[in-house]
Scaffold this motif. Structure first.
Motif, mmCIF file in Angstrom:
data_model
loop_
_atom_site.group_PDB
_atom_site.id
_atom_site.type_symbol
_atom_site.label_atom_id
_atom_site.label_comp_id
_atom_site.label_asym_id
_atom_site.label_seq_id
_atom_site.Cartn_x
_atom_site.Cartn_y
_atom_site.Cartn_z
ATOM 1 N N GLU A 124 23.288 33.960 37.935
ATOM 2 C CA GLU A 124 24.002 34.027 39.206
ATOM 3 C C GLU A 124 25.322 34.771 39.044
ATOM 4 O OE1 GLU A 124 24.917 33.268 43.283
ATOM 5 O OE2 GLU A 124 23.096 33.479 42.090
ATOM 6 N N ALA A 125 26.011 34.550 37.911
ATOM 7 C CA ALA A 125 27.280 35.238 37.659
ATOM 8 C C ALA A 125 27.062 36.744 37.528
ATOM 9 C CB ALA A 125 27.931 34.692 36.391
ATOM 10 N N ILE A 126 25.954 37.135 36.895
ATOM 11 C CA ILE A 126 25.640 38.559 36.765
ATOM 12 C C ILE A 126 25.479 39.183 38.147
ATOM 13 C CG2 ILE A 126 23.809 40.166 36.067
ATOM 14 C CD1 ILE A 126 23.428 38.440 33.572
ATOM 15 N N ARG A 127 24.864 38.425 39.069
ATOM 16 C CA ARG A 127 24.672 38.935 40.425
ATOM 17 C C ARG A 127 25.989 38.980 41.201
ATOM 18 N NH1 ARG A 127 24.324 37.327 45.473
ATOM 19 N NH2 ARG A 127 24.771 35.154 44.924
ATOM 20 N N VAL A 128 26.738 37.889 41.159
ATOM 21 C CA VAL A 128 27.969 37.784 41.954
ATOM 22 C C VAL A 128 29.055 38.731 41.450
ATOM 23 C CG1 VAL A 128 29.866 36.239 42.597
ATOM 24 C CG2 VAL A 128 27.500 35.418 42.659
ATOM 25 N N PHE A 129 29.226 38.799 40.120
ATOM 26 C CA PHE A 129 30.292 39.622 39.543
ATOM 27 C C PHE A 129 29.818 41.031 39.173
ATOM 28 C CE2 PHE A 129 32.024 35.409 39.063
ATOM 29 C CZ PHE A 129 33.402 35.574 39.173
ATOM 30 N N ALA A 132 36.059 48.694 42.640
ATOM 31 C CA ALA A 132 35.248 47.676 43.315
ATOM 32 C C ALA A 132 35.378 46.320 42.626
ATOM 33 C CB ALA A 132 33.781 48.121 43.361
ATOM 34 N N SER A 133 35.368 46.319 41.289
ATOM 35 C CA SER A 133 35.500 45.062 40.546
ATOM 36 C C SER A 133 36.883 44.461 40.714
ATOM 37 C CB SER A 133 35.206 45.302 39.060
ATOM 38 O OG SER A 133 33.893 45.779 38.869
ATOM 39 N N THR A 134 37.905 45.321 40.773
ATOM 40 C CA THR A 134 39.269 44.847 40.996
ATOM 41 C C THR A 134 39.369 44.116 42.327
ATOM 42 O OG1 THR A 134 40.279 46.589 39.654
ATOM 43 C CG2 THR A 134 41.662 45.581 41.350
ATOM 44 N N ASP A 135 38.797 44.707 43.375
ATOM 45 C CA ASP A 135 38.814 44.054 44.686
ATOM 46 C C ASP A 135 38.089 42.718 44.640
ATOM 47 O OD1 ASP A 135 40.218 46.160 45.697
ATOM 48 O OD2 ASP A 135 38.526 47.092 46.740
ATOM 49 N N ALA A 136 36.984 42.653 43.876
ATOM 50 C CA ALA A 136 36.216 41.403 43.776
ATOM 51 C C ALA A 136 37.025 40.309 43.092
ATOM 52 C CB ALA A 136 34.909 41.656 43.029
ATOM 53 N N VAL A 137 37.793 40.688 42.067
ATOM 54 C CA VAL A 137 38.622 39.712 41.350
ATOM 55 C C VAL A 137 39.710 39.161 42.267
ATOM 56 C CG1 VAL A 137 40.305 39.411 39.486
ATOM 57 C CG2 VAL A 137 38.170 40.638 39.057
ATOM 58 N N TYR A 138 40.376 40.056 43.010
ATOM 59 C CA TYR A 138 41.425 39.592 43.918
ATOM 60 C C TYR A 138 40.844 38.713 45.024
ATOM 61 C CZ TYR A 138 44.888 42.605 41.703
ATOM 62 O OH TYR A 138 45.750 43.180 40.806
ATOM 63 N N THR A 139 39.656 39.062 45.505
ATOM 64 C CA THR A 139 39.004 38.230 46.512
ATOM 65 C C THR A 139 38.749 36.835 45.964
ATOM 66 O OG1 THR A 139 37.924 40.130 47.565
ATOM 67 C CG2 THR A 139 36.941 37.967 47.948
ATOM 68 N N MET A 140 38.289 36.763 44.709
ATOM 69 C CA MET A 140 38.024 35.474 44.071
ATOM 70 C C MET A 140 39.303 34.645 43.972
ATOM 71 S SD MET A 140 38.528 33.897 40.863
ATOM 72 C CE MET A 140 38.628 35.234 39.695
ATOM 73 N N MET A 141 40.418 35.283 43.594
ATOM 74 C CA MET A 141 41.673 34.534 43.460
ATOM 75 C C MET A 141 42.188 34.065 44.813
ATOM 76 S SD MET A 141 43.792 36.232 40.282
ATOM 77 C CE MET A 141 43.675 37.941 40.791
ATOM 78 N N HIS A 142 42.025 34.893 45.844
ATOM 79 C CA HIS A 142 42.450 34.469 47.178
ATOM 80 C C HIS A 142 41.583 33.331 47.706
ATOM 81 C CE1 HIS A 142 45.609 37.340 47.639
ATOM 82 N NE2 HIS A 142 44.816 38.384 47.520
#
Length: 515
Positions: free
Chosen positions: A385-390, A437-447
């Motif tokens: 699941e982590a491979i898919r989400v991240f 794209a990965s940077t945006d995903a990380v910030y989304t996760m923290m928010h």
């Protein structure tokens, strides 16, 4: 190039590189002209580092060829590439700390039995004059600033008569002022005919310093663009095949309730040197507090103290009014508060490189799960699941993490720490080496953590991102807090001044009053 046709300094033609079944570069072509700054962009795992390692002699290509000034060449080693005039400057400096700048430059490049310091100094001083690179040659490297060390690395390559310079994330550890100085140096080197390739993820810097941009996607050419004729959004579309999903900070998720309170905390290393000195600050529920500072300003120790890895010499740390510093060993008691921690050192402190994704997550799961037995099947499902989400690029969940790219290693660590449902989340440079794209995903996760009331401490190096994503920014220098300012009421230059230790109490008071 003003309409004039030049013979390319470097032409990489149909380069292919395979590692077993993995094709890192698939028929990639790249051209660099004399006196040009070429930016190399791409997502994590796109093949940027592999391509530059081929050009710098670290790897041999599986297929294709390299032409230097129109003549085909083959490199057997990085030294061989350097002798042909191609040098790579890595993000992590390779310097002898207790030797002087002069010694670092000439001792590794001496072809005779005896060192001719006088001749070496004369050549270096001429290089400094011609390129505008300032450097104090006679002071030990350990007494140099970060920008001076980077200047030294550039001079080491130029001393070997390199005409092509490859810079890997060159501004990662620089203040805004130091970044501007570097860009001035690169401009001077362009005018002297040097060809420069920059690997970076900072689109604003790409637009500011480059002449052309080459983009890789999935190991293949995704296109090239003249910098003056493109936009950041267009570059992102070239990298990922779609426009950028801009992440906006969710400041409304923060409250006035203190979650983490740090008061007069000091930390001393084994040599008796203060790493932190009287550090005090508060993070509120749902707040994202950014931490800025040049490398070695105390950020690493602060994260280790708050995560329970390093003891507190003096001071108090409270979580929601409850003391979390154990009287027994002066460490934060992580049994009282679940702390998610993404350290700066990905392999070693963060993950065990020889182990696969499943086993690395099991390392944390044994503390997070209350069962007497570990459910390995459940962890394997979580990994998939982590491979898919991240969007982790790997050959499988049982593939050693050290074989992944740096960005994908970072994603594995983030996935592991988030699964523990932390009550306090600490991240040191979590987007270092990540694509847009990965940077945006990380910030989304923290928010998303912030919306759940989790306080987040984010140590970052990109001031523009800190100012965009955080609620407040705490600036550190020499193990002390220089000031805490609102992220949306401060300039990059003002943060840079604080990072350099130039504290202006009146200005900070005005900024803090706007909070």
């Amino acid at each position: 190039m003003n309409g004039i046709t030049y013979t390319p300094t470097v032409h990489m033609e149909h380069i292919t590189k395979q590692f077993g079944r993995l094709t890192a570069n698939d028929c990639v072509s790249l051209t660099v002209q004399p006196g040009e700054v070429l930016a190399l962009l791409g997502e994590n795992g796109a093949g940027k580092s592999t391509l530059m390692n081929i050009l710098s002699g670290m790897y041999k290509p599986t297929g294709g060829r390299i032409l230097l000034d129109g003549t085909e060449v083959e490199f057997d080693s990085p030294r061989d590439a350097l002798q042909h005039g191609i040098g790579m400057i890595y993000q992590h400096f390779k310097l002898a700390e207790h030797m002087t700048g002069l010694e670092n430059i000439i001792e590794g490049n001496n072809s005779g039995f005896f060192l001719n310091r006088k001749k070496g100094r004369k050549k270096i001083e001429e290089l400094c004059r011609r390129t505008g690179l300032p450097l104090k040659l006679d002071i030990p490297v350990c007494n140099m600033s970060i920008s001076e060390k980077q200047t030294l690395e550039i001079l080491k390559v130029l001393y070997c008569d390199a005409r092509v310079l490859i810079l890997d994330e060159p501004t990662a550890v620089l203040t805004p002022q130091e970044t501007e100085k570097l860009f001035t140096v690169l401009e001077a080197m362009k005018k002297s005919g040097h060809s420069i390739i920059i690997i970076t993820h900072k689109l604003n810097e790409v637009m500011a310093v480059s002449d052309r941009i080459a983009v890789l996607r999935d190991g293949k050419n995704a296109g090239t663009a003249v910098t003056a004729e493109t936009t950041p959004d267009e570059l992102v579309r070239m990298m990922v095949g779609k426009g950028r999903n801009i992440v906006h900070p969710l400041s409304a998720s923060g409250t006035d309730k203190p979650a983490v309170e740090v008061k007069d905390v000091c930390s001393v290393n084994c040599d008796g040197v203060y790493q932190l000195r009287n550090v005090s600050f508060t993070i509120h529920e749902g707040e994202l507090l950014g931490v800025a500072g040049v490398a070695g300003s105390g950020q690493k120790t602060l994260c280790e103290v708050l995560s329970g890895m390093t003891p507190v010499t003096k001071g108090t740390i409270r979580y929601k009014g409850m003391s979390v510093v154990s009287p027994r060993d002066s460490r934060v008691d992580t049994k009282q508060v679940s702390v998610g921690f993404v350290p700066e050192n990905r392999l070693g402190t963060g993950l065990i490189g020889s182990m696969d994704m499943v086993d690395n997550i099991l390392l944390r799961a044994q503390y997070d799960d209350n069962s007497h037995f570990l459910n390995r099947a459940k962890i394997r499902a979580e990994c998939r699941e982590a491979i898919r989400v991240f969007d982790i690029k790997t050959q499988g969940i049982e593939y050693p993490v050290k074989m992944m790219s740096g960005g994908n290693i970072q994603k594995v660590m983030l996935a592991r720490e988030v699964r523990g449902k932390p009550q306090f989340f600490i991240a040191a440079y979590p987007v270092r080496g990540l694509d847009t794209a990965s940077t945006d995903a990380v910030y989304t996760m923290m928010h998303e953590l912030c919306t759940k009331g989790v306080p987040v401490l984010l140590v970052g190096e990109d001031l523009d991102q800190l100012m965009t994503q955080c609620d407040r920014i705490m600036v550190m220098c020499g193990g002390e807090v220089m000031g805490i300012v609102p992220a949306h009421g401060v300039t990059r230059e003002e943060i840079g001044d604080l990072m350099s230790g130039n504290k202006n109490p009146e200005r900070i008071s005005k900024l803090c009053a706007s909070l």
